[in-house]
Design an enzyme around this catalytic site. Structure first.
Site, PDB file in Angstrom:
ATOM      1  N   GLY A 230       0.834  -1.199   0.000  1.00  0.00           N
ATOM      2  CA  GLY A 230       0.000   0.000   0.000  1.00  0.00           C
ATOM      3  C   GLY A 230       0.870   1.251   0.000  1.00  0.00           C
ATOM      4  CB  CYS A 231       0.231   4.634  -1.335  1.00  0.00           C
ATOM      5  SG  CYS A 231      -1.507   4.770  -0.871  1.00  0.00           S
ATOM      6  CE1 TYR A 232      -1.661   8.560   3.596  1.00  0.00           C
ATOM      7  CE2 TYR A 232      -3.503   7.092   3.142  1.00  0.00           C
ATOM      8  CZ  TYR A 232      -2.998   8.371   3.269  1.00  0.00           C
ATOM      9  OH  TYR A 232      -3.823   9.457   3.062  1.00  0.00           O
TER      10      TYR A 232
ATOM     11  CB  THR B  17       5.362   2.352   0.476  1.00  0.00           C
ATOM     12  OG1 THR B  17       4.790   1.184  -0.115  1.00  0.00           O
ATOM     13  CG2 THR B  17       6.743   2.612  -0.124  1.00  0.00           C
ATOM     14  N   GLY B  18       5.431   4.455   2.762  1.00  0.00           N
ATOM     15  CA  GLY B  18       6.033   5.665   3.324  1.00  0.00           C
ATOM     16  C   GLY B  18       6.418   5.517   4.787  1.00  0.00           C
TER      17      GLY B  18
END
Ligand SMILES: NC(=O)c1ccc[n+]([C@@H]2O[C@H](COP(=O)([O-])OP(=O)(O)OC[C@H]3O[C@@H](n4cnc5c(N)ncnc54)[C@H](OP(=O)(O)O)[C@@H]3O)[C@@H](O)[C@H]2O)c1
Length: 345
Positions: free
Chosen positions: A148-150, A152-153
Site C-alpha cells: 500500500g502507498c501509506y 510504504t512511506g
C-alpha cells in the site's frame, strides 16, 4: 522482449504503469483489460497516452492474458481476489496492486476489509512487495502483493530503526497526508474538486485499512507485536504522500546512530534517499519518480525522532514499485524504466 498484461488498465495505477512501461525498453505491452471501456483504444481513455501506447481494451476473460510473462492486477480490493487465483492457475506471474494478499493473516484481512477472504490459501505464497525488504522472496514468488502507498512511506523508514532497537515500538505515531489520486479514479462525492479544494482533513481516524499492514511489517522488523497510531489526511494536490512520523528514541540513541542504521540498510538502494542533516523532503521532489526520500532529526528536548518521508503514491506507492517488482521477477536490472528523476525540484 518480455510481454506484460494489465488487468484493470483504466484506473490511475493502470495509467501510471503504462506511462512507465512505454519507455521501459525491456517489455512490450500486451493485453489491457477494462469492463467499462471495452473496445476503445487506451489512448482514447487516456489522451496522455495517445501516440505513446496504442492498444484496444478488452473485456477480462480466461484467454485474454495469453502470452504474458507478468500480469499486473490493478483492480480494487475484494475484486482482485476473484481474479488473481485464476491467473496463477494459468501459470502467470502476478503483481497484484490491491490489498487482497498483503495481510498474512486472513482473519485480520476479514476484520479490516469487512469481507470474507475467498482464497486464504493463496496468501502464504505471496511475497510482500517492498523490494528493499523482501528482494529474495520477490525473486522466487509467483504472486507479489504490491504494498500500500501509506504503508510504504512508513515501513521503509521505520523498519531499520526497529530492527536495530533504536526506537520504542510502542511510541510510534504516523501522521500522513495524501493527494487525491490515492483514492483512485472512481467518481465519489468526497473526492470532487469543490469538496477537496481549499480543504485539508483527516479521515479514517483510528480505523484506516492500511493500519494492520503497517503493523504487520513493523512487527516483523521489531520482532514483537507493534501497534501504531496512524492518521491519514487528504490534501488538495493530485499526487504525493508526506508522512511525519514520531517515535521515542531508546536511551542513549543518537541521531547519528539512526542515520547510520538507515545508511546501512539503504545506502546501496537506488530508490531510497536519506536527506542530509537538517534537510527535510518536499513531495514535489519525488513527483513522477520512484524515489522515497527520508529526512529525520532527534528532538533532544522531547527525546523523540521526527521522521519525514515522501513518495509519489502512484509511483513508489504503487506502479513504480510494481515495475521494480516486475524487473526482479524477470531478472532485469531493477532500475530499468525507473531511473528518471521527479517532475519538479
Ligand atoms: N491510487 C493509488 O495511489 C494506489 C496506491 C497503491 C495501491 N492502490 C491499489 O491499486 C488498485 C487500483 O487502484 P487505482 O487507483 O488504479 O483504482 P481506480 O483508478 O479506481 O481503477 C480501478 C480499475 O479497476 C477496474 N474495476 C473497477 N471495479 C471493477 C470490477 N468490479 N470488476 C472489474 N474491474 C473493475 C476499473 O476499470 P473499468 O471500469 O474500466 O473496468 C479500473 O481500471 C486498488 O486496489 C488500489 O487500492 C492504489
Amino acid at each position: 522482449m518480455y510481454r506484460i498484461a494489465v488487468v484493470g488498465a483504466t484506473g490511475y495505477t493502470g495509467f501510471e504503469l503504462l506511462r512507465l512501461l512505454a519507455s521501459h525498453g525491456g517489455v512490450e505491452i500486451g493485453a489491457l483489460t477494462s469492463e467499462t471501456y471495452t473496445g476503445k483504444d487506451v489512448g482514447e481513455v487516456f489522451p496522455a497516452l495517445s501516440k505513446v501506447v496504442s492498444r484496444r481494451l478488452e473485456k477480462f476473460g480466461r484467454a485474454v492474458c495469453e502470452g504474458a510473462d507478468v500480469v499486473f492486477c490493478c483492480l480494487p480490493h475484494r475484486t482482485a481476489m476473484n481474479t488473481v487465483p485464476g491467473l496463477l492457475d494459468q501459470g502467470f506471474r502476478v503483481v497484484d496492486l490491491s490489498a487482497d494478499f498483503r495481510l498474512r493473516d486472513a482473519s485480520v484481512y476479514e476484520k479490516w476489509y469487512e469481507t470474507e477472504h475467498i482464497c486464504p490459501e493463496r496468501i502464504s505464497g505471496a511475497a510482500y512487495g517492498i523490494p528493499e525488504l523482501y528482494r529474495n522472496e520477490i525473486r522466487a514468488a509467483r504472486l507479489v502483493a504490491n504494498p500500500g502507498c501509506y504503508p510504504t512511506g512508513a515501513i521503509v523508514a521505520l523498519a531499520p530503526l526497529l530492527r536495530s532497537n533504536l526506537i520504542d515500538p510502542a511510541s510510534i505515531i504516523i501522521d500522513a497526508k495524501s493527494g487525491v489520486s490515492g483514492a483512485g479514479r472512481k467518481a465519489e462525492l468526497a473526492l470532487q474538486f469543490s469538496e477537496v479544494n481549499e480543504g485539508f482533513k483527516a479521515y479514517g481516524i483510528a480505523s484506516h485499512r492500511h493500519t494492520p499492514e503497517i503493523e504487520q511489517e513493523l512487527s516483523v522488523a521489531a520482532g514483537i507485536e507493534v501497534r501504531v497510531s496512524f492518521t491519514p489526511h487528504l490534501v488538495p494536490m493530485t499526487r504525493g504522500i508526506l508522512s511525519t512520523i514520531y517515535a521515542r528514541a531508546r536511551e542513549g540513541v543518537t541521531e547519528a546512530g539512526a542515520r547510520e542504521a538507515l545508511g546501512k540498510a539503504y545506502g546501496e538502494e537506488p530508490f531510497i534517499r536519506l536527506m542530509p542533516e537538517g534537510g527535510f523532503p518536499n513531495v514535489s521532489q519525488v513527483a513522477g519518480s520512484n524515489f522515497l526520500d527520508i529526512g529525520l532529526t532527534l528532538d533532544g528536548r522531547t527525546g523523540r525522532f521526527v521522521i519525514v518521508t515522501v513518495i509519489d503514491n502512484l509511483v513508489k506507492g504503487a506502479s513504480g514499485a510494481a515495475v521494480q517488482n516486475m524487473n526482479i521477477l524477470l531478472g532485469l536490472e531493477e532500475t530499468q524504466g525507473l531511473s528518471h528523476p521527479g517532475f519538479w525540484v
